[in-house]
Design an enzyme around this catalytic site. Structure first.
Site, PDB file in Angstrom:
ATOM      1  N   CYS A  13       0.811  -1.234  -0.077  1.00 28.39           N
ATOM      2  CA  CYS A  13       0.189  -0.167  -0.049  1.00 28.39           C
ATOM      3  C   CYS A  13       0.922   1.248   0.151  1.00 28.39           C
ATOM      4  CB  CYS A  13      -1.091  -0.011   1.327  1.00 28.39           C
ATOM      5  SG  CYS A  13      -0.492   0.215   2.782  1.00 28.39           S
ATOM      6  N   ARG A  19      -3.338  -0.306   5.574  1.00 27.39           N
ATOM      7  CA  ARG A  19      -4.221  -1.457   4.632  1.00 27.39           C
ATOM      8  C   ARG A  19      -3.359  -2.653   4.453  1.00 27.39           C
ATOM      9  NH1 ARG A  19      -5.336   1.562  -0.578  1.00 27.39           N
ATOM     10  NH2 ARG A  19      -3.246   2.416   0.061  1.00 27.39           N
ATOM     11  N   ASP A 133      -8.342   3.736   1.263  1.00 31.39           N
ATOM     12  CA  ASP A 133      -7.364   4.029   2.334  1.00 31.39           C
ATOM     13  C   ASP A 133      -7.761   4.724   3.546  1.00 31.39           C
ATOM     14  OD1 ASP A 133      -5.226   4.641   3.813  1.00 31.39           O
ATOM     15  OD2 ASP A 133      -4.102   5.485   2.054  1.00 31.39           O
TER      16      ASP A 133
END
Length: 171
Positions: A13, A19, A133
């Site tokens: 990420c 994440r 996100d």
């Protein structure tokens, strides 16, 4: 992915605090629960260096704690050439992460042996291109829901690959 070889999964990420560490912890936990801890190795990294050396975000830790999943000892790292070369699955959490990884693969002249995919490819029928996100959305619950289901699907893929390869090895 040969017999007796661990399947290495690398989640990628942006900052490696929300994440991808969530996905790493969930996949590890699920693999252990299913008796696959000896075959599945999960890791995570980020494409940006803002949070290097930091623990997962408080929201990520809160979601994992509530589910009884440990993220103890995890710290943010930057994507590396070695990690990309060794991964059997490079799983990017959104389109931008995938673009960044593809750019690094070109820059480093790496032809990955493993499969490069976007996390949402594990969740057909979803309208999203990427896992939102929660650093920006604040919605750690939605991210956890997507990660939880996606990791189940990824483990199914890994089990199928292991079974297929084991069958070929016996021929």
């Amino acid at each position: 992915m040969a017999d007796n070889k661990k399947t290495k999964v690398l989640f990628v990420c942006l900052g490696n605090i929300c994440r991808s560490p969530m996905a790493e912890a969930v996949l590890r936990h699920k693999a252990e629960e299913q008796g696959l801890g000896g075959i599945v190795e999960a890791g995570s990294c980020g494409t940006g260096d803002w949070h290097l050396g930091h623990s997962p975000h408080e929201g990520t830790r809160r979601m994992l704690d509530a589910a009884g999943i440990s993220c103890q000892g995890m710290i943010s790292t930057l994507v590396s050439r070695q990690a990309l070369e060794q991964a059997d699955y490079i799983v990017c959490m959104d389109e931008k992460n995938e673009q960044d990884v593809r750019e690094l693969l070109r820059e480093w002249s790496i032809e990955p042996d493993g499969e490069l995919l976007r996390f949402m490819e594990l969740l057909p029928g979803q309208e999203r291109a990427g896992v939102p996100d929660p650093y920006y959305t604040g919605d750690f619950e939605e991210t956890f829901r997507l990660v939880n289901v996606g990791c189940d699907r990824l483990l199914s893929l890994i089990k199928n690959d292991q079974a297929r390869l084991a069958g070929h090895a016996r021929v």
